[in-house]
Design a protein around this motif. Structure first.
Motif, PDB file in Angstrom:
ATOM      1  N   GLY A  37       0.312  -1.340   0.008  1.00  0.00           N
ATOM      2  CA  GLY A  37       0.160   0.271  -0.103  1.00  0.00           C
ATOM      3  C   GLY A  37       1.150   1.538  -0.086  1.00  0.00           C
ATOM      4  N   THR A  38       2.249   1.018   0.639  1.00  0.00           N
ATOM      5  CA  THR A  38       2.898   2.378  -0.047  1.00  0.00           C
ATOM      6  C   THR A  38       3.298   2.513  -1.073  1.00  0.00           C
ATOM      7  OG1 THR A  38       4.987   0.877   1.262  1.00  0.00           O
ATOM      8  CG2 THR A  38       3.673   1.445   2.777  1.00  0.00           C
ATOM      9  N   ALA A  39       3.632   3.826  -1.005  1.00  0.00           N
ATOM     10  CA  ALA A  39       4.384   4.377  -2.692  1.00  0.00           C
ATOM     11  C   ALA A  39       6.273   3.577  -2.917  1.00  0.00           C
ATOM     12  CB  ALA A  39       4.703   5.865  -2.795  1.00  0.00           C
ATOM     13  N   ALA A  40       6.228   3.379  -1.863  1.00  0.00           N
ATOM     14  CA  ALA A  40       8.279   2.666  -2.072  1.00  0.00           C
ATOM     15  C   ALA A  40       7.596   1.571  -2.271  1.00  0.00           C
ATOM     16  CB  ALA A  40       8.671   2.733  -0.306  1.00  0.00           C
ATOM     17  N   ARG A  41       7.085   0.523  -1.540  1.00  0.00           N
ATOM     18  CA  ARG A  41       6.244  -1.071  -1.867  1.00  0.00           C
ATOM     19  C   ARG A  41       5.737  -0.940  -3.713  1.00  0.00           C
ATOM     20  NH1 ARG A  41       5.012  -5.412   0.312  1.00  0.00           N
ATOM     21  NH2 ARG A  41       4.491  -7.452  -0.191  1.00  0.00           N
ATOM     22  N   GLN A  42       4.790  -0.049  -3.867  1.00  0.00           N
ATOM     23  CA  GLN A  42       4.788  -0.383  -5.427  1.00  0.00           C
ATOM     24  C   GLN A  42       5.202  -0.134  -6.174  1.00  0.00           C
ATOM     25  OE1 GLN A  42       0.932   2.565  -5.395  1.00  0.00           O
ATOM     26  NE2 GLN A  42       0.183   1.922  -3.836  1.00  0.00           N
ATOM     27  N   TRP A  43       6.482   1.343  -5.801  1.00  0.00           N
ATOM     28  CA  TRP A  43       7.997   1.236  -7.141  1.00  0.00           C
ATOM     29  C   TRP A  43       8.909  -0.271  -6.944  1.00  0.00           C
ATOM     30  CZ3 TRP A  43      13.097   1.731  -6.544  1.00  0.00           C
ATOM     31  CH2 TRP A  43      13.627   2.292  -7.762  1.00  0.00           C
ATOM     32  N   ALA A  44       8.876  -0.225  -6.000  1.00  0.00           N
ATOM     33  CA  ALA A  44       9.577  -1.580  -5.750  1.00  0.00           C
ATOM     34  C   ALA A  44       9.259  -2.924  -6.261  1.00  0.00           C
ATOM     35  CB  ALA A  44      10.331  -2.136  -4.493  1.00  0.00           C
ATOM     36  N   MET A  45       7.921  -2.872  -6.597  1.00  0.00           N
ATOM     37  CA  MET A  45       7.156  -4.092  -6.949  1.00  0.00           C
ATOM     38  C   MET A  45       7.351  -4.189  -8.404  1.00  0.00           C
ATOM     39  SD  MET A  45       6.130  -6.566  -4.864  1.00  0.00           S
ATOM     40  CE  MET A  45       4.941  -7.960  -5.501  1.00  0.00           C
ATOM     41  N   GLN A  46       7.070  -2.741  -8.824  1.00  0.00           N
ATOM     42  CA  GLN A  46       6.918  -2.852 -10.157  1.00  0.00           C
ATOM     43  C   GLN A  46       8.719  -2.744 -11.310  1.00  0.00           C
ATOM     44  OE1 GLN A  46       5.167  -2.054 -13.082  1.00  0.00           O
ATOM     45  NE2 GLN A  46       3.691  -2.761 -10.682  1.00  0.00           N
ATOM     46  N   GLN A  47       9.809  -2.385 -10.217  1.00  0.00           N
ATOM     47  CA  GLN A  47      11.163  -2.532 -11.120  1.00  0.00           C
ATOM     48  C   GLN A  47      10.838  -3.925 -10.892  1.00  0.00           C
ATOM     49  OE1 GLN A  47      12.616   0.618 -11.847  1.00  0.00           O
ATOM     50  NE2 GLN A  47      10.366   0.806 -11.145  1.00  0.00           N
ATOM     51  N   CYS A  48      10.339  -5.306  -9.996  1.00  0.00           N
ATOM     52  CA  CYS A  48      11.359  -6.178 -10.304  1.00  0.00           C
ATOM     53  C   CYS A  48      10.525  -7.193 -11.491  1.00  0.00           C
ATOM     54  CB  CYS A  48      10.314  -7.209  -8.691  1.00  0.00           C
ATOM     55  SG  CYS A  48      12.180  -6.942  -7.500  1.00  0.00           S
ATOM     56  N   ARG A  49       9.236  -6.577 -11.672  1.00  0.00           N
ATOM     57  CA  ARG A  49       8.387  -6.850 -12.854  1.00  0.00           C
ATOM     58  C   ARG A  49       8.903  -6.971 -14.103  1.00  0.00           C
ATOM     59  NH1 ARG A  49       3.008  -5.395  -9.229  1.00  0.00           N
ATOM     60  NH2 ARG A  49       3.134  -7.481  -8.070  1.00  0.00           N
ATOM     61  N   ALA A  50       9.343  -5.389 -14.067  1.00  0.00           N
ATOM     62  CA  ALA A  50      10.275  -4.898 -15.722  1.00  0.00           C
ATOM     63  C   ALA A  50      11.291  -5.961 -15.622  1.00  0.00           C
ATOM     64  CB  ALA A  50      10.555  -2.897 -14.976  1.00  0.00           C
ATOM     65  N   ALA A  51      11.970  -6.427 -14.938  1.00  0.00           N
ATOM     66  CA  ALA A  51      12.803  -7.578 -14.594  1.00  0.00           C
ATOM     67  C   ALA A  51      12.648  -8.228 -14.985  1.00  0.00           C
ATOM     68  CB  ALA A  51      13.689  -7.462 -13.234  1.00  0.00           C
ATOM     69  N   GLY A  52      11.111  -8.875 -15.309  1.00  0.00           N
ATOM     70  CA  GLY A  52      10.771 -10.314 -15.341  1.00  0.00           C
ATOM     71  C   GLY A  52      10.686 -10.955 -14.121  1.00  0.00           C
ATOM     72  N   PHE A  53      10.433 -10.976 -13.137  1.00  0.00           N
ATOM     73  CA  PHE A  53       9.969 -11.985 -12.466  1.00  0.00           C
ATOM     74  C   PHE A  53       9.542 -11.043 -10.763  1.00  0.00           C
ATOM     75  CE2 PHE A  53      13.795  -9.819 -10.457  1.00  0.00           C
ATOM     76  CZ  PHE A  53      13.675  -9.322  -8.823  1.00  0.00           C
ATOM     77  N   GLU A  54       8.557 -12.104  -9.970  1.00  0.00           N
ATOM     78  CA  GLU A  54       7.698 -11.485  -8.998  1.00  0.00           C
ATOM     79  C   GLU A  54       8.072 -11.352  -8.104  1.00  0.00           C
ATOM     80  OE1 GLU A  54       3.956 -10.531  -7.530  1.00  0.00           O
ATOM     81  OE2 GLU A  54       5.113 -10.733  -9.774  1.00  0.00           O
ATOM     82  N   PRO A  55       8.892 -10.176  -7.208  1.00  0.00           N
ATOM     83  CA  PRO A  55       9.006 -10.888  -6.269  1.00  0.00           C
ATOM     84  C   PRO A  55       8.543 -11.684  -5.077  1.00  0.00           C
ATOM     85  CG  PRO A  55       8.840  -8.805  -5.707  1.00  0.00           C
ATOM     86  CD  PRO A  55       8.343  -9.360  -7.462  1.00  0.00           C
ATOM     87  N   ASP A  56       9.737 -12.484  -4.238  1.00  0.00           N
ATOM     88  CA  ASP A  56       9.412 -12.954  -3.209  1.00  0.00           C
ATOM     89  C   ASP A  56       9.548 -12.028  -2.023  1.00  0.00           C
ATOM     90  OD1 ASP A  56       8.571 -14.871  -1.077  1.00  0.00           O
ATOM     91  OD2 ASP A  56      10.662 -15.695  -1.310  1.00  0.00           O
ATOM     92  N   VAL A  57       8.339 -11.688  -1.977  1.00  0.00           N
ATOM     93  CA  VAL A  57       8.041 -10.977  -0.168  1.00  0.00           C
ATOM     94  C   VAL A  57       8.245 -11.278   0.880  1.00  0.00           C
ATOM     95  CG1 VAL A  57       7.605  -8.302   0.717  1.00  0.00           C
ATOM     96  CG2 VAL A  57       7.649  -8.654  -2.574  1.00  0.00           C
ATOM     97  N   ARG A  58       9.054 -11.863   1.868  1.00  0.00           N
ATOM     98  CA  ARG A  58       8.966 -12.586   2.959  1.00  0.00           C
ATOM     99  C   ARG A  58       9.159 -11.376   4.229  1.00  0.00           C
ATOM    100  NH1 ARG A  58      12.530 -17.995   2.794  1.00  0.00           N
ATOM    101  NH2 ARG A  58      11.825 -18.165   0.609  1.00  0.00           N
ATOM    102  N   PHE A  59       9.673 -10.629   3.640  1.00  0.00           N
ATOM    103  CA  PHE A  59      10.009  -9.841   5.351  1.00  0.00           C
ATOM    104  C   PHE A  59       8.715  -8.286   4.721  1.00  0.00           C
ATOM    105  CE2 PHE A  59      13.497 -12.356   4.873  1.00  0.00           C
ATOM    106  CZ  PHE A  59      12.808 -12.707   6.649  1.00  0.00           C
ATOM    107  N   GLU A  60       8.524  -7.787   5.465  1.00  0.00           N
ATOM    108  CA  GLU A  60       8.132  -6.492   5.306  1.00  0.00           C
ATOM    109  C   GLU A  60       7.858  -5.629   6.798  1.00  0.00           C
ATOM    110  OE1 GLU A  60       4.013  -6.123   4.629  1.00  0.00           O
ATOM    111  OE2 GLU A  60       4.009  -7.294   2.755  1.00  0.00           O
ATOM    112  N   ALA A  61       8.944  -4.283   6.227  1.00  0.00           N
ATOM    113  CA  ALA A  61       8.678  -3.502   7.207  1.00  0.00           C
ATOM    114  C   ALA A  61       8.705  -2.236   7.547  1.00  0.00           C
ATOM    115  CB  ALA A  61      10.552  -3.550   8.352  1.00  0.00           C
ATOM    116  N   ALA A  62       8.106  -1.473   8.095  1.00  0.00           N
ATOM    117  CA  ALA A  62       7.998   0.334   7.867  1.00  0.00           C
ATOM    118  C   ALA A  62       9.358   0.827   7.886  1.00  0.00           C
ATOM    119  CB  ALA A  62       7.274   1.098   8.720  1.00  0.00           C
TER     120      ALA A  62
END
Length: 301
Positions: free
Chosen positions: A205-230
């Motif tokens: 839900g944060t802008a940082a998370r949305q942006w980071a996910m898009q970087q990974c997807r643009a690189a061709g993969f869905e990241p395994d986000v096992r840890f979340e921390a503000a």
């Protein structure tokens, strides 16, 4: 300024602020928590305002209340009355005693830019009191509009521009590069090579998370986000200990060298770090002094 007159009614600014807060926050309980009143006090004061207005301002909405059309009209006028009051106070500030500046900063700025700025201010204007709260931009920008804070330090990521609220001005402090971070025992690696790694990212839900996910997807993969921390310090610790990889802005390191391996992201992206202030308070001497010190601290780090 402490009141607003409409016809024969004199509206107290404190009650108008409660109405304004209700329009922003949606519940009496949240208004009470924001203004440090009990919910019964807020309800009582809004009832007095309603009698002064001579029209219904609130109506039941299940277990809550909502503004009537007249309530929304008066809430809009209340916002303007609060702006006039704030503008008058800002115009009179800078005399023998400066108004305190309530500053909200994203955690990376609170840990790096703000201490350096406070050092500058202590030498330039020791009369000035600065109060700090470290909050994520999503919360601090909302609370700025609600007048809980006078000045905010926030960020926006490429392609994720922050909402521009009416009556609030954003001013750029500078750009902050974002890089891949890997355990210190590893060599730098391109993003596409990290497709099978465990990731740490900011909460969903944060802008940082949305942006980071898009970087990974643009690189061709869905990241395994096992840890979340503000808290980005938690990101650093997880990466340092070899449990994850991530993406972090350079500001997290302050004046120290990175404690992890860092690698560039495709396109060398940067986030914009900016200050936000209500237009009515922008001319205040204290706010100007704090903003100038923050800009100098950012550039000199």
């Amino acid at each position: 300024m402490s009141s607003m007159r409409t016809g024969d009614a004199m509206f107290e600014l404190r009650r108008l602020r409660m109405l304004h807060e209700l329009a922003l926050r949606g519940t009496i309980a949240e208004v009470a928590a924001s203004l440090s009143y009990s919910p019964s006090t807020v309800s009582q004061q809004l009832g007095i305002l309603e009698r002064e207005a001579g029209v219904a301002l609130l109506e039941p909405d299940g277990r809550r209340v909502r503004l009537t059309p007249a309530g929304r009209v008066l809430a809009a006028h209340a916002a303007r009355a609060l702006e006039l009051d704030e503008g008058a106070r800002a115009a009179l500030a800078g005399g023998p005693s400066l108004e305190p500046v309530r500053l909200a900063a994203m955690p990376t700025a609170a840990e790096t830019i703000v201490p350096a700025a406070l050092t500058l201010l202590a030498a330039r204007e020791p009369r000035l009191r600065v109060e700090l709260a470290a909050l994520p931009p999503e919360e601090s920008l909302f609370e700025l509009a609600a007048r809980r804070f006078d000045l905010v330090i926030a960020e926006q990521y490429p392609g994720h521009t922050r909402e521009r609220r009416e009556g609030v001005t954003h001013e750029l402090l500078g750009e902050d590069p974002i890089r891949i971070v890997l355990p210190p025992s590893e060599p730098p690696a391109p993003l596409r090579a990290l497709h099978d790694r465990v990731w740490v990212m900011e909460p969903a839900g944060t802008a940082a998370r949305q942006w980071a996910m898009q970087q990974c997807r643009a690189a061709g993969f869905e990241p395994d986000v096992r840890f979340e921390a503000a808290d980005l310090t938690a990101h650093v610790r997880l990466v340092e200990s070899g449990h994850a990889v991530g993406m972090l802005p350079d500001l997290i390191w302050g004046d120290a060298p990175p404690s992890t391996t860092v690698a560039d992201l495709p396109g060398h992206p940067v986030r914009e770090v900016f200050t936000a202030v209500r237009d009515a308070a922008r001319s205040g001497e204290g706010i100007r002094l704090v903003r100038d010190a923050l800009a100098e601290a950012f550039l000199s780090r």
